[in-house]
Design a protein around this motif. Structure first.
Motif, PDB file in Angstrom:
ATOM      1  N   MET A 195     123.058 -42.320  65.334  1.00  0.00           N
ATOM      2  CA  MET A 195     122.316 -42.654  66.391  1.00  0.00           C
ATOM      3  C   MET A 195     120.925 -42.223  66.548  1.00  0.00           C
ATOM      4  SD  MET A 195     125.512 -43.409  69.209  1.00  0.00           S
ATOM      5  CE  MET A 195     124.605 -43.791  70.396  1.00  0.00           C
ATOM      6  N   ALA A 196     121.047 -40.683  66.667  1.00  0.00           N
ATOM      7  CA  ALA A 196     119.813 -39.677  66.812  1.00  0.00           C
ATOM      8  C   ALA A 196     118.899 -40.134  65.414  1.00  0.00           C
ATOM      9  CB  ALA A 196     120.369 -38.485  66.840  1.00  0.00           C
ATOM     10  N   THR A 197     119.342 -40.531  64.350  1.00  0.00           N
ATOM     11  CA  THR A 197     118.460 -40.546  63.511  1.00  0.00           C
ATOM     12  C   THR A 197     117.678 -41.917  63.648  1.00  0.00           C
ATOM     13  OG1 THR A 197     119.943 -39.303  61.997  1.00  0.00           O
ATOM     14  CG2 THR A 197     118.337 -40.727  60.851  1.00  0.00           C
ATOM     15  N   ASP A 198     118.395 -42.867  63.999  1.00  0.00           N
ATOM     16  CA  ASP A 198     118.090 -44.140  64.145  1.00  0.00           C
ATOM     17  C   ASP A 198     116.937 -44.069  65.478  1.00  0.00           C
ATOM     18  OD1 ASP A 198     118.741 -46.217  62.672  1.00  0.00           O
ATOM     19  OD2 ASP A 198     120.699 -46.449  63.481  1.00  0.00           O
ATOM     20  N   VAL A 199     117.368 -43.234  66.468  1.00  0.00           N
ATOM     21  CA  VAL A 199     116.278 -42.955  67.626  1.00  0.00           C
ATOM     22  C   VAL A 199     115.122 -42.459  67.384  1.00  0.00           C
ATOM     23  CG1 VAL A 199     116.034 -42.049  69.915  1.00  0.00           C
ATOM     24  CG2 VAL A 199     118.284 -43.100  69.472  1.00  0.00           C
ATOM     25  N   ASP A 200     115.302 -41.249  66.770  1.00  0.00           N
ATOM     26  CA  ASP A 200     114.085 -40.595  66.276  1.00  0.00           C
ATOM     27  C   ASP A 200     113.192 -41.262  65.108  1.00  0.00           C
ATOM     28  OD1 ASP A 200     114.847 -38.563  67.825  1.00  0.00           O
ATOM     29  OD2 ASP A 200     115.031 -36.984  66.344  1.00  0.00           O
ATOM     30  N   GLY A 201     113.703 -42.053  64.435  1.00  0.00           N
ATOM     31  CA  GLY A 201     112.748 -42.793  63.420  1.00  0.00           C
ATOM     32  C   GLY A 201     112.142 -43.991  64.277  1.00  0.00           C
TER      33      GLY A 201
END
Lengths: 375, 385, 375, 385
Positions: free
Chosen positions: A283-289
């Motif tokens: 989730m964090a990776t998707d959000v930061d991307g």
């Protein structure tokens, strides 16, 4: 290159967060969503007093003269708090279009009222059928008759048509057969609207124009410019929608991580289970991307750089990333998250509406492919 | 390996299908997603019972038909295909009846099974609690012995069919001192019992199909204990294996699948390679899910209790449902956001209903995480975490 | 409906497993792969003596008269052991085609030699370019000249062309302009072949026909039947490839689960980490889905039921499922799995070759879409 | 927020790019996937060193240029874009030099950094062992004090550049009694040391770019201890943060990406909607990976050590590489299976090389599982498992 907010942007962000935490609780959102108009005039005035409607309107029209990137920060906070109401319609779809394409006279006419919170604008763009989000898909006709364009046809998914003072309307002019944007007055008897019930809880309408006359002085940007005007509207709107969504999914991530720390099953916080940890990491990776690609597009818009590619990338990524984030948030929240009592559904429903608005990932992949020279 | 059905089985499928088509033709109901869990229709349940299709696999002495698991597969598959409103009898037919049959006293069997089969006794499930979802063994609802009775206090949540149910299948802690898996018992609680209240909940789709159940000194006679005292946790595991054994998940949204394929053809959207590729992929995934479901029945026909097989099937199928909803929303474009009841809504709003509803499917009856744990440890023999 | 092997099939499976465990160790596979021909004549004779080449050839041609479903069981075991050599070419592509489409005389001529392990067959189907796996894509021409068809053109990815006695060749006949299958003798000077180096370690060739004359009596199934003959070849080959792959990924799953039980990191078997457990659960689901869809297609073939849809589903699923299984197997095996010393690479490389052979998931999705009436 | 580069930075990028284009034009080498880790080319390394581009960010007193992390980002991004054979100097430049700078004695800095910067000292990494991959702290290689020396015994594996390396950066256990994280030290070992042997390994792509290292009573003077004795585990964690901080993974197969796009255009494959949709999706994912990589540099420019940020970037990027390889193979159809050196092979066999190679990317420098653990616990503050 520095991929963090400036100090001024941090200040704006904090101020917006504080205001919205105070004035726009989920109880408030729930209440406004259930209300007749889906809109709080009181909150609207408060926002006007903070200068939000005029944030990036130049000072000569009463605004704050800040940049699109600053607006991005504000939109993110609005998305975070699920702010209901016509800010997006009025500012992003309306005021920015007038600022971009309007004549000096038009700016004088519309912008100060927007800044003061007195005027609500919206945009009538979509039409029945399965067209794309580009000028070429517009079929509603405006026929020049003397000094008036006469608009006839149906527009769909028009936000906030029930409270708008003016509707910007994308049309195909006759006899020229080119795309143009006209400013119509909402009160005219030749305009009727009927509500659509949307997953997002936003207020969308079917708007029917029945030989509505609009003076040719209400044309934004000249009859030959309309196509570019519309394409730029869509670009700004897509990025602005992404900004809201950055706030949405960032908040969802935080809610979910908090819940995973608190909720215990099998005598452990569920956030200590490796699978839940990896879900959160994804989730964090998707959000930061999403955040980085969105702010890159917003930065390019604010620098007036050509950015069809970057806008398309941001919106395409957001469409799928937000879906994944929301899905994992539900999986981690468990049953409570699919109850209307919980706040998560606000984010879930808005995320789906935002994914659809101004083009989904399939649509923008085609844009990216075009920018890559693949077709 | 035999992937075929016998002539008799094919005739039975045809019989069920004709019955359901006639029901729809007569306007008794419309096919709907989730109708097996949200479609409460006592008249329909009565007509189904009249055909002898409730308790199909149970012994005839208890009102069943003594038929095969494959026959029941055919029956439920057709019910789901047509989105039939079978929620009133579904839970008793699927699992509570089986629990009574496996663990209940002769008296309980005689009291309940024939009435379930006649479509006269509806059951709701009292398993989940606010603090005990995946970790069912940590449930807090208490049942205290008091002469010939137990007195139950506590709360259950996400009970389907609660307003229609005549009875609830309730798990409660009977020995608070024992390790938590070893102090739980299973009861049949009359829905009209004093002290039992139901509060409806609205789920994310806007549907009021669920309730919270509150137990305030609810008295239950000891004869309504199913199976052994304090063995309820092992009984619930068994029941869950059956709860997950059917085609509910792979076919729970079949009416949407059929409708979106039809819509794509009619609007010539499927001439776009991207659209037809998505729909074909769904068809492929559906077929695999169907076979995983059939395999569970095949295991049961071999006389075994399905365990990791039904875990696999359920975990797979809820992911399929999410993709079905996603693809449907994508194909419908901006129209996809329109909810049931809106102007211009396509497919009766089934797509957004399913999109929102599918967030819960992978949580019900064992979260996907729990199911994969089961598959890994019991199916593949990996060491416990 | 019963989705488990019959007792006879279990026996066949166990016998094949025992034989291959004994004769086809990974050391053997490695050695044969590195050899000049990629083929062990000795093992081939052993297999012939077990009756494998004739397993489903009717008894009147010396075979065992079993069904395609029985062959599926054998192919699964071959895939499991990474058996090198021309069994697939000879039996699936060659003998089954002759059995399906050949005249009585042709069957008499070719099948007994195949059954005895004396004849190796193969199929020349693919051609240069980006065509699909269907009769319509065939461009190589065979021009009728008296009683001979004269073949000219290039075929690609022909397996085992270097050791084949006969090549079945899919051609477009002139002047009829229809698809036909001809049996050509491999030794002819008008056929040349050059090796291609493939990821799968199998032996693939570019085969050039330079005015090769083939008597018209070598036509399989009549000049008007060729298109159907080719489509059925592809269906059988696709399913047979899936059968091999069921064995491949089943073995990969078992190797991986075994490794996860043994390998310790952080003082625990890695198979006790929840993420690894879920990876294994996902692998098992993919494998079982592949097994069931493959055997369904094989069952339908053995029942002579129309099964274009089921074949397409099996191969499309297998293409993507095998990829996921292999990928997770590597992730769980860690670094040792990407070393050539370990056995995993045999499975990884063959899985990719099998995914490509006779059509990938994209190709079969279009077939499924056609069967659904979507275009 | 500023996504732009300064004019000076743009000029530097242009300079690097011109240099590399000229190298290719002169036929010095061909762009290749994985060339940063498998492209051993001492002449190229010498020419790069001549430009001052090794140790770009190090202080000038140690032979560096004292330039910014952003400049190094630009440099490495261009190296990777052109698939330049930079493996000889890559590891020393990226991480061993930094480790010496952060933890080494003044003497070590003076001895090694200038020589690395001149392209005269190549380093290989001696971290992983057959039994210690993800669980690096459980490494078994021993270093025993013996007067002014340590005597090292053990085995390291998967060492890149071993046959070219002049030195190895070796982690060995110096206190077997201490908890396993607290008894490890870091050494510089001369590759010519008696008792040190290298055995090449072939990886799944068929490449011999790696070796096993065997230490049989290898003596190392105490002055070649980097940092504090027994603090090596904490140093390696720091080093790994930098190991994962660059664009290697998102761009390690950039030559394939560029080639497959070009191939699709030339063969008009991209006129098929399915093909161009896949390539566009790769472009989108590449861009996001690029930004996640840039963010790591931005963090370093703010004076911080990247930690979960580089874990995120690396985990994301190796998944991208797998998809790039998958899509490339799909687009090439049957030709995709042809390996480097085969007749008719398209794109010099980069696609199957990358397909096979990518199985290892998500294992090197921290498996994806470890990286997600880091991101979850250190980035998001979730409790340790």
């Amino acid at each position: 290159m520095r991929l963090a907010l400036t100090e001024e942007q941090e200040m704006l962000k904090r101020a917006a967060r504080d205001f919205l935490d105070d004035k726009c609780s989920k109880a408030f959102v729930r209440q406004v969503e259930d209300s007749e108009t889906g809109f709080s005039r009181e909150l609207w005035q408060d926002m006007a007093e903070l200068g939000w409607m005029g944030l990036i309107v130049p000072e000569q029209y009463g605004g704050g003269g800040m940049s699109f990137l600053d607006l991005a920060v504000l939109l993110e906070e609005m998305g975070r708090s699920c702010l209901p109401g016509p800010f997006f319609s009025t500012v992003v779809l309306g005021a920015l279009t007038i600022l971009d394409a309007g004549s000096e006279q038009q700016k004088q006419e519309y912008l100060p009222g927007v800044v003061r919170g007195e005027k609500i604008l919206t945009l009538a763009l979509d039409e029945p059928g399965f067209g794309g989000y580009d000028a070429g898909s517009i079929k509603v006709e405006a026929t020049l008759d003397g000094h008036n364009y006469c608009i006839t046809g149906t527009k769909l998914f028009v936000p906030d048509a029930h409270i708008a003072d003016h509707l910007l309307c994308a049309v195909r002019t006759k006899p020229e057969n080119v795309i143009a944007a006209l400013v119509a007055d909402a009160g005219s008897p030749q305009i009727s609207h009927a509500p659509l019930k949307s997953i997002g809880g936003d207020r969308l309408y079917e708007v029917v124009f029945d030989r509505l006359p609009v003076p040719e002085t209400r044309l934004l940007g000249g009859v030959s410019q309309g196509s570019m005007v519309v394409d730029r509207i869509v670009q700004r709107a897509a990025v602005a929608k992404c900004c809201e969504m950055v706030g949405n999914i960032q908040r969802v991530l935080e809610m979910t991580v908090d819940y995973a720390k608190e909720r215990k099953q099998f005598d452990r916080p569920i956030g200590s289970f490796q699978v839940i940890q990896h879900y959160c990491a994804d989730m964090a990776t998707d959000v930061d991307g999403a955040r980085l690609s969105t702010y890159q597009a917003a930065w390019m818009l604010s620098q007036a750089l050509p950015c069809a590619r970057e806008v398309a990338i941001a919106k395409a990524w957001m469409g799928e990333a937000s879906r994944r984030v929301i899905d994992l948030a539900h999986q981690i929240h468990g049953a409570i998250g699919v109850s209307m009592e919980h706040d998560l559904h606000f984010y879930t429903r808005r995320a789906k509406a935002a994914e659809i608005a101004f083009g989904d990932a399939d649509f923008y992949r085609e844009v990216v492919a075009r920018e890559m020279g693949l077709w | 390996m035999d992937f075929g059905f016998t002539d008799e089985q094919n005739r039975f499928r045809h019989e069920v299908r004709s019955f359901l088509e006639e029901e729809i033709e007569k306007g008794h109901w419309e096919p709907a997603c989730d109708a097996w869990i949200q479609g409460f229709n006592p008249e329909f349940t009565r007509r189904v019972a009249h055909r002898g299709w409730i308790g199909l696999t149970w012994p005839e002495e208890y009102g069943g038909q003594g038929r095969s698991h494959t026959d029941r597969l055919i029956l439920t598959e057709e019910m789901l295909r047509f989105g039939a409103p079978a929620a009133c009898h579904w839970f008793a037919d699927r699992q509570v009846g089986g629990a009574i049959l496996s663990f209940g006293s002769e008296e309980l069997k005689r009291e309940f099974l024939p009435r379930i089969a006649r479509g006269e006794a509806y059951f709701g499930l009292g398993m989940s609690e606010p603090g005990a979802g995946s970790d069912l063994a940590s449930l807090q609802t208490r049942a205290v012995e008091d002469g010939d009775y137990y007195t139950i206090n506590g709360q259950k949540t996400w009970t389907s069919c609660a307003y229609f149910a005549h009875y609830f299948d309730v798990y409660a802690r009977t020995d608070p001192e024992a390790p938590k898996h070893r102090g739980i018992s299973e009861f049949i609680v009359d829905a009209r019992s004093p002290g039992l209240s139901r509060i409806p909940m609205t789920d994310i789709t806007g549907t009021e199909a669920w309730s919270d159940l509150f137990f305030d000194n609810v008295r239950v006679h000891k004869k309504y204990l199913i199976g052994q005292k304090d063995r309820g946790f092992y009984q619930v595991l068994h029941q869950l294996d059956y709860e997950r054994s059917g085609m509910e998940r792979i076919m729970g949204n079949y009416p949407l699948f059929e409708a979106v394929v039809q819509f794509s053809k009619e609007n010539q959207l499927s001439l776009q390679p991207a659209v037809r590729s998505k729909l074909a992929q769904l068809e492929i995934e559906f077929e695999v899910g169907r076979l995983l479901g059939y395999r569970v029945t095949s295991v049961m026909e071999d006389g075994k209790t399905p365990n990791w097989e039904s875990a696999m099937s359920k975990a797979y199928s809820t992911e399929f449902e999410k993709r079905l909803a996603n693809v449907s929303m994508e194909i419908l474009g901006p129209y996809g956001q329109l909810m049931s009841g809106s102007r211009l809504v396509p497919l009766r709003g089934m797509a957004p209903h399913s999109y929102l509803g599918s967030k819960g499917y992978s949580l019900q009856a064992g979260t996907t995480e729990i199911l994969k744990n089961i598959l890994a440890t019991r199916g593949l023999g990996l060491p416990a975490a």
